[in-house]
Write an enzyme that holds these catalytic residues in place. Sequence first.
Site, short mmCIF file in Angstrom:
data_model
loop_
_atom_site.label_atom_id
_atom_site.label_comp_id
_atom_site.label_asym_id
_atom_site.label_seq_id
_atom_site.Cartn_x
_atom_site.Cartn_y
_atom_site.Cartn_z
CD GLU A 75 -3.04 0.85 0.21
OE1 GLU A 75 -3.22 -0.30 -0.22
OE2 GLU A 75 -3.66 1.85 -0.18
CG ASP A 76 1.41 2.83 3.23
OD1 ASP A 76 0.44 3.17 2.53
OD2 ASP A 76 1.33 2.57 4.45
#
Length: 481
Positions: A75-76
């Site tokens: 996600e990051d």
Amino acid sequence: MTIQDLLNTIKTNNPEADLDLVKLAYEFAQKAHKGQKRLSGEDYIQHPLHTAQILAEMRADITSIIAGLLHDVPEDTNYTIQDIEKDFGKEVASLVDGITKLGKIKYRGIERYVENLRKMFIAMATDIRTILIKLADRLHNLKTLSALPPKKQYRIALETLEIYTPCAGRLGMRHIKRELEDAAFPYVYPKEYKWVKSIASIKYKEKEKYLEKVKKILEQELRKASIKFFSVQGRAKGLYSLYRKLLSYDRDISKIYDLIALRIIVENISECYATLGIIHSKWNPFKNRFKDYIAQPKPNGYQSLHTTVFCEGREIVEFQIRTRKMHEEAEYGIAAHWHYNEKGSVVFDSKHFKWVQELAKWQEEAKDYKKYLEDLESLKIDVFRNRIFVFTPQGDVIDLPEDSTPIDFAYYIHTDIGNKCSGARVNDQIASLDTKLKSGDVVEIITDKNRKSPNPDWLKFVKTRSAASRIRSQIRVSAQS
Ligand code: MN
């Protein structure tokens, strides 16, 4: 905290564990999150590290702990699920993928959000460990909530009490349930929290000394009867669960008898009953307060003997008696249900704990305990049988029957979208219109506004009756014009 702290915890709970892979996962995560900071100012890696630590304390298996370390990577960071799969294998990758999908649900009003999240929890039944990791992730986020703006604090804390803690309770994870509740409580009900905290701390102080005395007497009696016990300990109720209880007892703390219970841990079941006998012969039992959860475990598997007696000086005290194994299960629930196979590697014993079975048990429990009726009502389990849950690109969850296709999805969104559908993207990849969708897929429909009529061939593969009937009626309309 450091990676060494995590390794120590794992080693304590699971001396056989292979720590090398945990170290590698840590190094991977550290590299991936390099330079990132949390709102609190800490290095980002502290978050996955704490998440993994909570999992290790929950007695989760190594695969879950590794997935905990990597849970925010896709996600990051610039690394993908494929990168994780290459280094750590399919199982870890699919857990991380599950967490990432849960995170895709966007907040758009609490009611809608709660509904979406509930569906997702059920959809994730394929591997309940996804939920364990999500609970650990949430607990650490709650503990660092003060760095967030107040509105967000409230939303995250409320959602914890509404979704995460009932879920933890359902899985028999009392330890993390209590921690989540007590971390969320002050953000959701700040005034009530202060009130409960102040009255409880006075009472706890009073009770502590008294229970110390009772404990000594009991230990003496147990020794006299040659019952081997591991510990006799006072256990204070969590503040949030005390608060809930106070609400149903006119906010009168003197009516709450299990504020602090004395918990006795013995070796085996016959010693549980022998201990009970000693307590009952020493002090008079309170009528209708004896519960044999050993012979009849609670629906979430909880086992113990509970009794309330008129103790020294006629004070009312609750005792809980259980074996060590029952104790582990009572604290860590489903997380403790993995075991070693003959090759010495760890196997998660998930077949006994299929989420759907859990929900069915929840239903039984509801019959016995009225307070669970509300939860049951909102879950409506039958609706979710043989359903899949897919996302719109905006993060809404749409539930469809198994084997549904992008065409079913398109008609579900809107008749016009269905009629003008010319293609679909599933998880950012162009997909054919008869693709069978899977839970967690993100589906985007490509429309062509010049398209006049749906393709009659779609009728050969659509799954939902509503899509089929709309295709038929649109074909009829187009033929007439
Ligand atoms: Mn996270």
